[in-house]
Scaffold this motif. Structure first.
Motif, PDB file in Angstrom:
ATOM      1  N   ASP A 173       4.751   1.778  -0.415  1.00  0.00           N
ATOM      2  CA  ASP A 173       4.144   1.765  -1.741  1.00  0.00           C
ATOM      3  C   ASP A 173       3.943   3.202  -2.194  1.00  0.00           C
ATOM      4  OD1 ASP A 173       2.837   0.930  -4.075  1.00  0.00           O
ATOM      5  OD2 ASP A 173       0.876   1.020  -3.094  1.00  0.00           O
ATOM      6  N   PRO A 186       5.091  -4.688  -4.518  1.00  0.00           N
ATOM      7  CA  PRO A 186       4.192  -4.124  -5.543  1.00  0.00           C
ATOM      8  C   PRO A 186       4.428  -4.772  -6.897  1.00  0.00           C
ATOM      9  CG  PRO A 186       6.016  -2.630  -5.159  1.00  0.00           C
ATOM     10  CD  PRO A 186       6.178  -3.761  -4.175  1.00  0.00           C
ATOM     11  N   PHE A 188      -0.312  -6.254  -5.871  1.00  0.00           N
ATOM     12  CA  PHE A 188       0.842  -6.728  -5.118  1.00  0.00           C
ATOM     13  C   PHE A 188       1.016  -8.224  -5.359  1.00  0.00           C
ATOM     14  CE2 PHE A 188      -1.126  -3.225  -2.897  1.00  0.00           C
ATOM     15  CZ  PHE A 188      -0.062  -2.411  -2.535  1.00  0.00           C
TER      16      PHE A 188
END
Length: 291
Positions: A21, A61, A67
């Protein structure tokens, strides 16, 4: 051969779906059979575990800053600490099936697969979730893995794990996985293909379940690199770090006998090694306001 580092001895039953991420510079991944999502902050060394229950197959994501997790038959919002009780979508599939692996392409679309949890019926398939619209794309088999998408969005790579085959589908003319070509077949002596991911040169990296290694294939399907791991069940890679040149690798303990576990005590751990060619940033799922 790059040096492989053992970075988190968490003993996952079925570590899967690693995700870098970039928004938080953290690595996320699931332990499907223990119902957990894990987070690693490489800069601080902080490690967190979230008990989600069920069987979370993947985490990706989303454009709301959080998420989406695929668990059971549902796509669920996850704010980084807890799941939203109301699903974004419920996938119509056989009762014994569950969601397994996924990728978000550069257009913000979610490609994900399902599988027969008993690993016998060819009832798994690949689906596409695009701004609230859910459609079955094809790729029917017992266990789907991947999928992954090339940087230009033209090709989807889909893994038929028990068929030991990585398929390539041209989606430039549509969203269905039809008339695919065999990209690579894995010899039974080398294990079975698990998750796949793409790097910046559109080479395909795959983890080999029962194969003790990760492999890199060129776009023409030729094998160009092999990285040995200290445990048999290698599931998937994700590229992270500021330059996306750190390959994080999830592994699994499930299915190993007591003698095998004694011989490979690091099974189920998280590993990392450096690569010369970086990965590509994860796409961000466009929710489109739909549930």
């Amino acid at each position: 051969m790059p040096m492989v580092e053992y970075i988190w001895p968490l003993g996952a039953a079925l570590g899967e779906g690693p995700l870098w991420d970039a928004r938080s510079a953290t690595l996320w991944f699931t332990d499907i059979k223990k119902g957990r999502v894990h987070r690693l902050d490489p800069a601080s060394g902080q490690r967190d575990t979230f008990e989600l229950g069920g069987q979370p197959g993947f985490i990706v994501p989303s454009d709301d800053g959080g998420f989406v997790v695929g668990r059971g038959h549902e796509l669920l919002r996850f704010d980084g600490t807890a799941l939203d009780a109301e699903p974004l979508a419920t996938v119509e599939m056989a009762a014994g099936n569950r969601l397994n692996d996924a990728v978000v392409d550069s257009a913000g679309r979610l490609w994900f697969g399902s599988m027969d949890d008993g690993e016998t019926s060819p009832s798994g398939a690949v689906y596409l979730f695009d701004r609230g619209r859910l459609a079955r794309a094809g790729g029917e088999c017992v266990i789907t893995n991947g999928p992954t998408v090339t940087g230009d969005g033209r090709y989807v790579y889909h893994v038929d794990t028990l068929g030991r085959t990585i398929w390539r589908f041209d989606i430039s003319a549509g969203d269905e996985l039809r008339d695919g070509s065999v990209f690579a077949r894995i010899d039974p002596a080398d294990g079975t293909p698990d998750g796949v991911t793409i790097d910046a040169e559109d080479h395909v990296w795959v983890g080999l379940w029962g194969g003790w290694q990760a492999r890199r294939y060129a776009p023409d399907g030729s094998l160009v690199q092999t990285v040995e791991l200290p445990c048999a069940n290698v599931t998937k890679l994700a590229f992270g770090g500021a330059d996306l040149k750190t390959a994080y690798v999830t592994t699994a303990r499930i299915g190993l006998t007591p003698a095998e576990l004694e011989a490979q005590p690091e099974a189920g751990g998280l590993f990392a090694f450096s690569v010369d060619v970086p990965g590509v940033p994860s796409g961000i799922l466009a929710l489109g306001g739909g549930r």
